[in-house]
Design a protein around this motif. Structure first.
Motif, PDB file in Angstrom:
ATOM      1  N   ARG A 190       9.440  -2.461  -9.644  1.00  0.00           N
ATOM      2  CA  ARG A 190       9.893  -1.239  -8.833  1.00  0.00           C
ATOM      3  C   ARG A 190       8.984  -0.172  -8.495  1.00  0.00           C
ATOM      4  NH1 ARG A 190      14.751  -1.807 -11.900  1.00  0.00           N
ATOM      5  NH2 ARG A 190      14.455   0.152 -12.819  1.00  0.00           N
ATOM      6  N   ALA A 191       8.285   0.280  -9.433  1.00  0.00           N
ATOM      7  CA  ALA A 191       7.131   1.484  -9.015  1.00  0.00           C
ATOM      8  C   ALA A 191       6.130   0.808  -8.140  1.00  0.00           C
ATOM      9  CB  ALA A 191       6.740   1.864 -10.652  1.00  0.00           C
ATOM     10  N   ARG A 192       5.721  -0.496  -8.637  1.00  0.00           N
ATOM     11  CA  ARG A 192       4.926  -1.110  -7.600  1.00  0.00           C
ATOM     12  C   ARG A 192       5.164  -1.073  -6.286  1.00  0.00           C
ATOM     13  NH1 ARG A 192       0.785  -5.223  -7.220  1.00  0.00           N
ATOM     14  NH2 ARG A 192       1.304  -7.059  -5.754  1.00  0.00           N
ATOM     15  N   THR A 193       6.526  -1.541  -5.804  1.00  0.00           N
ATOM     16  CA  THR A 193       7.084  -1.511  -4.710  1.00  0.00           C
ATOM     17  C   THR A 193       7.070  -0.189  -4.277  1.00  0.00           C
ATOM     18  OG1 THR A 193       8.398  -3.578  -4.996  1.00  0.00           O
ATOM     19  CG2 THR A 193       8.914  -2.452  -3.052  1.00  0.00           C
ATOM     20  N   ASN A 194       7.695   0.687  -5.051  1.00  0.00           N
ATOM     21  CA  ASN A 194       7.782   2.325  -4.376  1.00  0.00           C
ATOM     22  C   ASN A 194       6.410   2.734  -3.916  1.00  0.00           C
ATOM     23  OD1 ASN A 194      10.371   2.041  -4.771  1.00  0.00           O
ATOM     24  ND2 ASN A 194      10.391   2.917  -6.664  1.00  0.00           N
ATOM     25  N   LEU A 195       5.272   2.543  -4.804  1.00  0.00           N
ATOM     26  CA  LEU A 195       3.911   2.866  -4.500  1.00  0.00           C
ATOM     27  C   LEU A 195       3.202   2.365  -3.049  1.00  0.00           C
ATOM     28  CD1 LEU A 195       2.241   3.050  -8.010  1.00  0.00           C
ATOM     29  CD2 LEU A 195       2.409   5.023  -6.407  1.00  0.00           C
ATOM     30  N   PHE A 196       3.661   1.197  -2.767  1.00  0.00           N
ATOM     31  CA  PHE A 196       3.319   0.385  -1.482  1.00  0.00           C
ATOM     32  C   PHE A 196       3.846   1.201  -0.499  1.00  0.00           C
ATOM     33  CE2 PHE A 196       1.198  -2.934  -3.956  1.00  0.00           C
ATOM     34  CZ  PHE A 196       0.211  -3.091  -3.075  1.00  0.00           C
ATOM     35  N   VAL A 197       5.336   1.345  -0.789  1.00  0.00           N
ATOM     36  CA  VAL A 197       5.999   2.033   0.505  1.00  0.00           C
ATOM     37  C   VAL A 197       5.568   3.354   0.895  1.00  0.00           C
ATOM     38  CG1 VAL A 197       8.217   2.989   1.173  1.00  0.00           C
ATOM     39  CG2 VAL A 197       8.163   0.543   0.180  1.00  0.00           C
ATOM     40  N   SER A 198       5.133   4.052  -0.355  1.00  0.00           N
ATOM     41  CA  SER A 198       4.723   5.553   0.015  1.00  0.00           C
ATOM     42  C   SER A 198       3.192   5.468   0.618  1.00  0.00           C
ATOM     43  CB  SER A 198       4.437   6.184  -1.503  1.00  0.00           C
ATOM     44  OG  SER A 198       5.695   6.368  -2.168  1.00  0.00           O
ATOM     45  N   VAL A 199       2.559   4.511   0.158  1.00  0.00           N
ATOM     46  CA  VAL A 199       1.159   4.579   0.845  1.00  0.00           C
ATOM     47  C   VAL A 199       1.347   4.183   2.149  1.00  0.00           C
ATOM     48  CG1 VAL A 199      -0.849   3.218   1.111  1.00  0.00           C
ATOM     49  CG2 VAL A 199      -0.137   3.977  -0.962  1.00  0.00           C
ATOM     50  N   LEU A 200       2.133   3.156   2.771  1.00  0.00           N
ATOM     51  CA  LEU A 200       2.430   2.742   4.166  1.00  0.00           C
ATOM     52  C   LEU A 200       2.905   3.948   4.851  1.00  0.00           C
ATOM     53  CD1 LEU A 200       3.843  -0.719   3.547  1.00  0.00           C
ATOM     54  CD2 LEU A 200       1.761  -0.243   4.686  1.00  0.00           C
ATOM     55  N   ARG A 201       4.064   4.649   4.090  1.00  0.00           N
ATOM     56  CA  ARG A 201       4.642   5.999   4.807  1.00  0.00           C
ATOM     57  C   ARG A 201       3.696   7.153   4.990  1.00  0.00           C
ATOM     58  NH1 ARG A 201       9.025   6.297   2.240  1.00  0.00           N
ATOM     59  NH2 ARG A 201      10.358   5.220   3.629  1.00  0.00           N
ATOM     60  N   ASN A 202       2.968   7.469   4.122  1.00  0.00           N
ATOM     61  CA  ASN A 202       1.886   8.532   4.239  1.00  0.00           C
ATOM     62  C   ASN A 202       0.668   8.305   4.928  1.00  0.00           C
ATOM     63  OD1 ASN A 202       3.327   9.943   2.338  1.00  0.00           O
ATOM     64  ND2 ASN A 202       2.419   9.313   0.520  1.00  0.00           N
ATOM     65  N   TYR A 203       0.324   6.927   5.240  1.00  0.00           N
ATOM     66  CA  TYR A 203      -0.851   6.759   6.009  1.00  0.00           C
ATOM     67  C   TYR A 203      -0.301   6.090   7.536  1.00  0.00           C
ATOM     68  CZ  TYR A 203      -4.426   7.212   2.391  1.00  0.00           C
ATOM     69  OH  TYR A 203      -5.040   7.515   1.418  1.00  0.00           O
ATOM     70  N   SER A 204       0.847   6.515   7.904  1.00  0.00           N
ATOM     71  CA  SER A 204       1.373   6.238   9.170  1.00  0.00           C
ATOM     72  C   SER A 204       2.513   7.203   9.690  1.00  0.00           C
ATOM     73  CB  SER A 204       2.256   4.637   9.252  1.00  0.00           C
ATOM     74  OG  SER A 204       3.446   4.994   8.247  1.00  0.00           O
ATOM     75  N   GLU A 205       2.645   6.956  10.934  1.00  0.00           N
ATOM     76  CA  GLU A 205       3.780   7.993  11.453  1.00  0.00           C
ATOM     77  C   GLU A 205       4.518   7.489  12.515  1.00  0.00           C
ATOM     78  OE1 GLU A 205       1.243  10.593  13.640  1.00  0.00           O
ATOM     79  OE2 GLU A 205       0.613   9.031  15.414  1.00  0.00           O
ATOM     80  N   GLU A 206       5.704   7.991  12.955  1.00  0.00           N
ATOM     81  CA  GLU A 206       6.766   7.434  13.631  1.00  0.00           C
ATOM     82  C   GLU A 206       6.278   7.475  15.047  1.00  0.00           C
ATOM     83  OE1 GLU A 206      10.445   9.445  13.190  1.00  0.00           O
ATOM     84  OE2 GLU A 206      10.844   8.676  11.237  1.00  0.00           O
ATOM     85  N   VAL A 207       6.665   6.435  15.791  1.00  0.00           N
ATOM     86  CA  VAL A 207       6.198   6.340  17.221  1.00  0.00           C
ATOM     87  C   VAL A 207       7.477   6.369  18.228  1.00  0.00           C
ATOM     88  CG1 VAL A 207       4.152   5.209  16.789  1.00  0.00           C
ATOM     89  CG2 VAL A 207       6.214   3.905  17.167  1.00  0.00           C
TER      90      VAL A 207
END
Length: 214
Positions: free
Chosen positions: A197-214
């Motif tokens: 779960r921590a692995r998945t959450n880290l990936f989600v965090s990276v994707l969110r922090n290096y992206s923005e809503e459009v």
């Protein structure tokens, strides 16, 4: 070191069905030998014995064990890209509403499995490449090529959830770093749901922090 598969010949060899089958058997045998013995202790003779071929068959397809490994890596990378594309399609087909970032991430991670045997082989080969400047350059170039192929798929996935990468190259490097680090953790504690779960959450965090809503 030659990495073009010509085994030092000035004239490219004709690709036949039998030749393709021979290469596949050598690649399959090498995977088992490298996993059992370790890359540094593996020999051409061991690969040939496991595959049921002579040294001549080996050298008519590969110039060295290095070249064989790179062919194996390329083969597995190509399959991973296919799996990633199919995972994205599968995610969209299963969702009743808008695809979420969490669902997209979970689907992508399923397409990039944590493989104990393959990790051990690649870790050993990476250590070997670090001692060989020319091989290190080949590895870096191929890693960059894979990343360049994967990034458009990640960006398409982000677009599907209404986001866009703010710095695609930085995002790609961050995802690779998280993948490498969490793979070790998952292999050390293979039965731990917390680690997964921590692995998945880290990936989600990276994707969110290096992206923005459009």
């Amino acid at each position: 070191m030659r990495v073009d598969g010509t085994a030092g010949s000035a004239t490219p060899k004709r690709v036949t069905k039998r030749r393709i089958q021979t290469r596949e058997r050598l690649l399959d045998a090498a995977l088992l030998v490298f996993a059992d013995e370790g890359f540094g202790r593996s020999t051409v003779e061991q690969v040939c014995e496991r595959a049921g071929y002579t040294r001549g068959a080996f050298y008519s397809n590969f110039a060295s064990l290095d070249e064989l490994f790179l062919a194996m890596w390329e083969q597995r990378s190509a399959q991973m890209l296919i799996d990633v594309r199919e995972a994205d399609v599968a995610t969209r087909a299963k969702q009743q509403g808008p695809v979420t970032l969490e669902a997209m991430t979970a689907a992508l991670l399923e397409a990039i499995p944590v493989d104990d045997r393959w990790y051990r082989i690649t870790a050993e080969f990476t250590a070997h490449a670090l001692r060989n400047p020319s091989l290190k350059r080949v590895m870096a170039a191929r890693e960059n090529a894979i990343l360049a192929t994967i990034l458009p798929l990640v960006e398409a996935g982000l677009a599907g959830v209404g986001r866009r990468a703010t710095d695609p190259q930085a995002l790609g490097r961050a995802l690779v770093a998280v993948h490498d680090g969490t793979t070790v953790q998952c292999l050390m504690e293979p039965e731990s749901d917390t680690v997964r779960r921590a692995r998945t959450n880290l990936f989600v965090s990276v994707l969110r922090n290096y992206s923005e809503e459009v």
